[in-house]
Design a protein around this motif. Structure first.
Motif, mmCIF file in Angstrom:
data_model
loop_
_atom_site.group_PDB
_atom_site.id
_atom_site.type_symbol
_atom_site.label_atom_id
_atom_site.label_comp_id
_atom_site.label_asym_id
_atom_site.label_seq_id
_atom_site.Cartn_x
_atom_site.Cartn_y
_atom_site.Cartn_z
ATOM 1 N N GLU A 112 0.832 -1.198 0.000
ATOM 2 C CA GLU A 112 0.000 0.000 0.000
ATOM 3 C C GLU A 112 0.870 1.252 0.000
ATOM 4 O O GLU A 112 1.892 1.329 0.681
ATOM 5 N N ASP A 113 0.457 2.239 -0.810
ATOM 6 C CA ASP A 113 1.206 3.484 -0.874
ATOM 7 C C ASP A 113 1.143 4.221 0.455
ATOM 8 O O ASP A 113 0.097 4.306 1.085
ATOM 9 N N LYS A 114 2.295 4.769 0.844
ATOM 10 C CA LYS A 114 2.352 5.645 2.011
ATOM 11 C C LYS A 114 2.544 7.066 1.501
ATOM 12 O O LYS A 114 3.565 7.374 0.869
ATOM 13 N N VAL A 115 1.557 7.916 1.743
ATOM 14 C CA VAL A 115 1.574 9.278 1.207
ATOM 15 C C VAL A 115 1.457 10.269 2.359
ATOM 16 O O VAL A 115 0.502 10.220 3.145
ATOM 17 N N VAL A 116 2.432 11.165 2.450
ATOM 18 C CA VAL A 116 2.440 12.208 3.481
ATOM 19 C C VAL A 116 2.589 13.555 2.776
ATOM 20 O O VAL A 116 3.400 13.694 1.851
ATOM 21 N N ASP B 265 -5.573 8.490 -0.387
ATOM 22 C CA ASP B 265 -5.399 8.581 1.061
ATOM 23 C C ASP B 265 -4.052 9.221 1.374
ATOM 24 O O ASP B 265 -3.016 8.829 0.818
ATOM 25 N N CYS B 266 -4.084 10.187 2.274
ATOM 26 C CA CYS B 266 -2.862 10.951 2.557
ATOM 27 C C CYS B 266 -2.866 11.413 4.004
ATOM 28 O O CYS B 266 -3.901 11.811 4.544
ATOM 29 N N GLU B 267 -1.693 11.373 4.603
ATOM 30 C CA GLU B 267 -1.506 11.945 5.945
ATOM 31 C C GLU B 267 -1.026 13.383 5.796
ATOM 32 O O GLU B 267 0.015 13.632 5.188
ATOM 33 N N HIS C 280 6.122 10.290 -0.932
ATOM 34 C CA HIS C 280 5.447 9.085 -1.435
ATOM 35 C C HIS C 280 6.382 7.899 -1.244
ATOM 36 O O HIS C 280 7.440 7.832 -1.864
ATOM 37 N N ASN C 281 5.982 6.998 -0.353
ATOM 38 C CA ASN C 281 6.822 5.834 -0.019
ATOM 39 C C ASN C 281 8.250 6.274 0.331
ATOM 40 O O ASN C 281 9.244 5.735 -0.183
ATOM 41 N N ASP C 282 8.311 7.300 1.190
ATOM 42 C CA ASP C 282 9.558 7.836 1.753
ATOM 43 C C ASP C 282 10.405 8.624 0.750
ATOM 44 O O ASP C 282 11.541 9.007 1.070
#
Length: 219
Positions: A2-6, A29-31, A59-61
């Motif tokens: 799953e993508d990690k988006v900040v 979805d985003c933090e 996005h994904n670090d």
């Protein structure tokens, strides 16, 4: 995976709003992490060591910096998600990028004069800002959106300035709604898109931020 988006952001910033709108209309979805621009986080300084500015999309670090670059990145990475923001046609895409750059340069040049200058400089700011609005209203024409029938890249570029319109109008003593009815109708259409309106700052909060900034600068 799953993508990690900040998103490193600042609520009143039209540039931060630009990234928020693009993420929202794509339903990604985003933090969101709000930055204190007077005391920037170590993450922001490390993620954007060149300019040390928001917005930064992580996005994904991996950090992506610059509001228009972020919007294009979002559109490309999540190309299977509607809407497609950038035009498919290369010429139309180039024109959209050119006008987006024009918007930023023109507002940077004239907007600050409206709310922090007096006399001839303020009048020059108002005149320049009016030129921008007149040109963009001409570009819009009778289309519902700058991208045609659907919300697109150039709409993202300009709509994030709309929360600042109240501040510009109050400081410059003019009315965008009265003088630019087509542009005002376009703003209303954009705000009818739920994910757009939710991503924009409240104009009253923006004006209060302006008052705080004005006081800090002793204007």
């Amino acid at each position: 995976m799953e993508d990690k988006v900040v998103l490193l952001d600042f609520y009143p910033s039209m540039f931060g709003m630009r990234a928020r709108v693009a993420l929202a209309v794509k339903d990604i979805d985003c933090e969101h992490r709000e930055e204190d621009l007077q005391n920037k986080s170590q993450l922001l300084l490390e993620s954007n060591p060149v300019y040390k500015q928001i917005p930064v999309l992580i996005h994904n670090d991996k950090p992506v910096c610059g509001s228009f670059i972020i919007v294009e990145y979002i559109d490309e990475v999540w190309k299977d998600k509607s809407p497609t923001l950038l035009p498919r046609d290369p010429y139309q895409r180039a024109q959209a990028r050119f006008l987006a750059d024009y918007i930023d340069k023109k507002v940077t040049e004239t907007g600050n004069w409206i709310w922090c200058a007096e006399g001839e400089e303020k009048e020059a700011g108002k005149k320049g800002f009016a030129e921008l609005l007149k040109h963009m209203e001409s570009e819009l024409g009778d289309k519902p959106f700058f991208g045609g029938n659907g919300f697109g890249f150039l709409d993202v570029a300009l709509i994030t300035y709309s929360p600042w319109f109240q501040t510009y109008e109050t400081c410059g003593n003019f009315s965008i709604q009265q003088d630019y009815p087509k542009l005002s109708s376009w703003v209303k259409r954009c705000l009818e898109i739920d994910n757009v309106s939710k991503s924009l700052a409240d104009p009253d909060n923006v004006y209060n931020y302006y008052l705080t900034l004005k006081k800090k600068r002793g204007l």
